[in-house]
Write a protein that holds these residues in place. Structure first.
Motif, PDB file in Angstrom:
ATOM      1  N   ASP A  58       0.678  -1.273   0.140  1.00 54.71           N
ATOM      2  CA  ASP A  58       0.016   0.024  -0.140  1.00 54.71           C
ATOM      3  C   ASP A  58       0.829   1.308  -0.035  1.00 54.71           C
ATOM      4  O   ASP A  58       0.654   2.103  -1.080  1.00 54.71           O
ATOM      5  CB  ASP A  58      -1.015  -0.070   1.192  1.00 54.71           C
ATOM      6  CG  ASP A  58      -0.404  -0.061   2.468  1.00 54.71           C
ATOM      7  OD1 ASP A  58       0.924  -0.569   2.559  1.00 54.71           O
ATOM      8  OD2 ASP A  58      -0.822   0.303   3.365  1.00 54.71           O
ATOM      9  N   GLN A  62       1.194   4.023  -3.071  1.00 60.86           N
ATOM     10  CA  GLN A  62       1.224   5.406  -2.673  1.00 60.86           C
ATOM     11  C   GLN A  62       2.058   6.182  -3.214  1.00 60.86           C
ATOM     12  O   GLN A  62       2.136   7.227  -3.609  1.00 60.86           O
ATOM     13  CB  GLN A  62       0.662   5.784  -1.008  1.00 60.86           C
ATOM     14  CG  GLN A  62      -0.500   5.079  -0.753  1.00 60.86           C
ATOM     15  CD  GLN A  62      -0.677   5.241   0.796  1.00 60.86           C
ATOM     16  OE1 GLN A  62      -0.033   5.919   1.508  1.00 60.86           O
ATOM     17  NE2 GLN A  62      -1.365   4.353   1.510  1.00 60.86           N
ATOM     18  N   GLU A  81     -15.117   2.518  -6.273  1.00 60.49           N
ATOM     19  CA  GLU A  81     -15.010   3.215  -4.895  1.00 60.49           C
ATOM     20  C   GLU A  81     -15.178   2.144  -3.586  1.00 60.49           C
ATOM     21  O   GLU A  81     -14.832   2.344  -2.371  1.00 60.49           O
ATOM     22  CB  GLU A  81     -16.197   4.168  -4.557  1.00 60.49           C
ATOM     23  CG  GLU A  81     -17.581   3.603  -4.110  1.00 60.49           C
ATOM     24  CD  GLU A  81     -18.210   3.042  -5.155  1.00 60.49           C
ATOM     25  OE1 GLU A  81     -17.732   2.889  -6.195  1.00 60.49           O
ATOM     26  OE2 GLU A  81     -19.159   2.686  -4.867  1.00 60.49           O
ATOM     27  N   CYS A  87      -9.854   2.360  -4.216  1.00 60.36           N
ATOM     28  CA  CYS A  87     -10.288   3.688  -3.537  1.00 60.36           C
ATOM     29  C   CYS A  87      -9.352   3.792  -2.047  1.00 60.36           C
ATOM     30  O   CYS A  87      -9.174   5.297  -2.053  1.00 60.36           O
ATOM     31  CB  CYS A  87     -11.747   3.524  -2.881  1.00 60.36           C
ATOM     32  SG  CYS A  87     -12.612   5.181  -2.994  1.00 60.36           S
ATOM     33  N   ASN A  88      -9.188   3.059  -1.447  1.00 63.15           N
ATOM     34  CA  ASN A  88      -8.497   3.143  -0.216  1.00 63.15           C
ATOM     35  C   ASN A  88      -6.999   3.319  -0.215  1.00 63.15           C
ATOM     36  O   ASN A  88      -6.351   4.031   0.504  1.00 63.15           O
ATOM     37  CB  ASN A  88      -8.784   1.976   1.073  1.00 63.15           C
ATOM     38  CG  ASN A  88     -10.389   1.987   1.180  1.00 63.15           C
ATOM     39  OD1 ASN A  88     -10.979   3.038   1.030  1.00 63.15           O
ATOM     40  ND2 ASN A  88     -10.687   0.711   1.561  1.00 63.15           N
ATOM     41  N   TRP A  91      -6.717   5.751  -5.304  1.00 64.34           N
ATOM     42  CA  TRP A  91      -7.459   6.992  -5.377  1.00 64.34           C
ATOM     43  C   TRP A  91      -6.954   7.797  -4.152  1.00 64.34           C
ATOM     44  O   TRP A  91      -7.037   9.264  -4.300  1.00 64.34           O
ATOM     45  CB  TRP A  91      -8.742   6.622  -5.160  1.00 64.34           C
ATOM     46  CG  TRP A  91      -9.739   8.077  -5.498  1.00 64.34           C
ATOM     47  CD1 TRP A  91     -10.837   8.403  -4.724  1.00 64.34           C
ATOM     48  CD2 TRP A  91      -9.561   9.251  -6.170  1.00 64.34           C
ATOM     49  NE1 TRP A  91     -11.391   9.307  -4.944  1.00 64.34           N
ATOM     50  CE2 TRP A  91     -10.501   9.968  -6.031  1.00 64.34           C
ATOM     51  CE3 TRP A  91      -8.600   9.446  -7.372  1.00 64.34           C
ATOM     52  CZ2 TRP A  91     -10.638  11.200  -6.795  1.00 64.34           C
ATOM     53  CZ3 TRP A  91      -8.948  10.530  -8.208  1.00 64.34           C
ATOM     54  CH2 TRP A  91      -9.938  11.330  -7.741  1.00 64.34           C
ATOM     55  N   ARG A  92      -6.965   7.478  -2.796  1.00 64.49           N
ATOM     56  CA  ARG A  92      -6.402   8.274  -1.740  1.00 64.49           C
ATOM     57  C   ARG A  92      -5.022   9.052  -1.878  1.00 64.49           C
ATOM     58  O   ARG A  92      -4.849  10.304  -1.582  1.00 64.49           O
ATOM     59  CB  ARG A  92      -6.460   7.379  -0.344  1.00 64.49           C
ATOM     60  CG  ARG A  92      -7.797   7.325   0.144  1.00 64.49           C
ATOM     61  CD  ARG A  92      -7.612   6.524   1.561  1.00 64.49           C
ATOM     62  NE  ARG A  92      -7.270   7.441   2.406  1.00 64.49           N
ATOM     63  CZ  ARG A  92      -6.883   7.043   3.566  1.00 64.49           C
ATOM     64  NH1 ARG A  92      -6.968   5.827   3.980  1.00 64.49           N
ATOM     65  NH2 ARG A  92      -6.315   7.899   4.616  1.00 64.49           N
ATOM     66  N   ARG A  95      -5.576  11.560  -4.627  1.00 61.42           N
ATOM     67  CA  ARG A  95      -6.283  12.918  -3.853  1.00 61.42           C
ATOM     68  C   ARG A  95      -5.355  13.657  -3.096  1.00 61.42           C
ATOM     69  O   ARG A  95      -5.219  14.856  -3.121  1.00 61.42           O
ATOM     70  CB  ARG A  95      -7.632  12.554  -3.212  1.00 61.42           C
ATOM     71  CG  ARG A  95      -8.545  12.128  -4.286  1.00 61.42           C
ATOM     72  CD  ARG A  95      -9.900  11.363  -3.339  1.00 61.42           C
ATOM     73  NE  ARG A  95     -10.048  12.286  -2.202  1.00 61.42           N
ATOM     74  CZ  ARG A  95     -10.579  11.666  -1.010  1.00 61.42           C
ATOM     75  NH1 ARG A  95     -10.825  10.394  -0.875  1.00 61.42           N
ATOM     76  NH2 ARG A  95     -10.742  12.491   0.001  1.00 61.42           N
ATOM     77  N   SER A  96      -4.495  12.984  -2.354  1.00 62.95           N
ATOM     78  CA  SER A  96      -3.719  13.421  -1.586  1.00 62.95           C
ATOM     79  C   SER A  96      -2.398  14.125  -2.146  1.00 62.95           C
ATOM     80  O   SER A  96      -2.072  15.440  -1.759  1.00 62.95           O
ATOM     81  CB  SER A  96      -2.820  12.378  -0.712  1.00 62.95           C
ATOM     82  OG  SER A  96      -1.736  13.063   0.489  1.00 62.95           O
ATOM     83  N   GLY A 120     -14.723  12.204  -3.188  1.00 63.65           N
ATOM     84  CA  GLY A 120     -13.647  13.160  -3.496  1.00 63.65           C
ATOM     85  C   GLY A 120     -13.500  13.594  -4.781  1.00 63.65           C
ATOM     86  O   GLY A 120     -12.852  14.627  -5.382  1.00 63.65           O
TER      87      GLY A 120
END
Length: 200
Positions: A58, A62, A81, A87-88, A91-92, A95-96, A120
């Motif tokens: 993960d 990221q 989603e 999504c977790n 996509w996070r 967005r971050s 988001g």
């Protein structure tokens, strides 16, 4: 291996985030982009299967989506989603990067298979509607974005051979100028150069 680098020196030109059920469609896009940009410049999970077989995947993903890519493309669809990886994690991270890393809006190019609400992603946010389009058409739109004036790219405004070039056109094809300079310096002890760049 991914390392922490500036977006000015990204590992990938394009990173794709998608639901497994849409793999067949996205894989064709990845192959098209890989042929145009170079496979090592496109993040598509199957190209990096050995690399992704690790603990803490993960955090690794990221870093790829948040730090190591010029253009990130999520393919939104039903259940995107709800999938923990989509999504977790992915996509996070996207967005971050947009909200906290001062990345330009052009960092994101959203694609939609349907109108499923995505946390988001606002109703007025721009996206590409896939509809009945072929994967090659979508891939061409991605290439257009990469060559858009607002997307981070080399100083000469082009992506050459899949790798951003740091050599400005002003420094290319200067053989004649260099030869003239060499002749002048050989035949003279002192040379003056005007503001216009002419030798006098």
């Amino acid at each position: 291996m991914v390392s922490s680098k500036s977006i000015n020196d990204p590992r990938f030109l394009v990173a794709l985030s998608f639901l497994g059920e849409k793999r067949f469609f996205v894989e064709q896009i990845a192959q098209y982009l890989a042929n145009k940009l170079g496979r090592n410049r496109v993040f598509y999970d199957e190209y990096y299967e050995a690399e992704l077989g690790r603990p803490n995947l993960d955090a690794y993903l990221q870093d790829i989506y948040g730090n190591q890519s010029v253009l990130v493309i999520p393919f939104f669809s039903k259940d995107y989603e709800r999938k923990p990886w989509c999504c977790n994690v992915e996509w996070r991270a996207i967005r971050s990067a947009l909200n906290f890393s001062n990345k330009p809006d052009e960092y994101l190019m959203a694609m939609r298979f349907d109108d499923t609400p995505i946390p988001g992603f606002l109703p007025l946010d721009g996206y590409i509607n896939i509809g009945s389009r072929e994967p090659t058409e979508i891939a061409e739109l991605i290439l257009q974005r990469l060559n858009n004036d607002t997307t981070p790219k080399p100083p000469n405004g082009r992506i050459m051979g899949g790798f951003p070039s740091s050599i400005d056109d002003n420094f290319l094809r200067r053989d004649e100028d260099l030869e003239s300079l060499h002749m002048i310096l050989r035949n003279s002890d002192s040379v003056a150069i005007t503001h216009s760049g002419k030798f006098v």
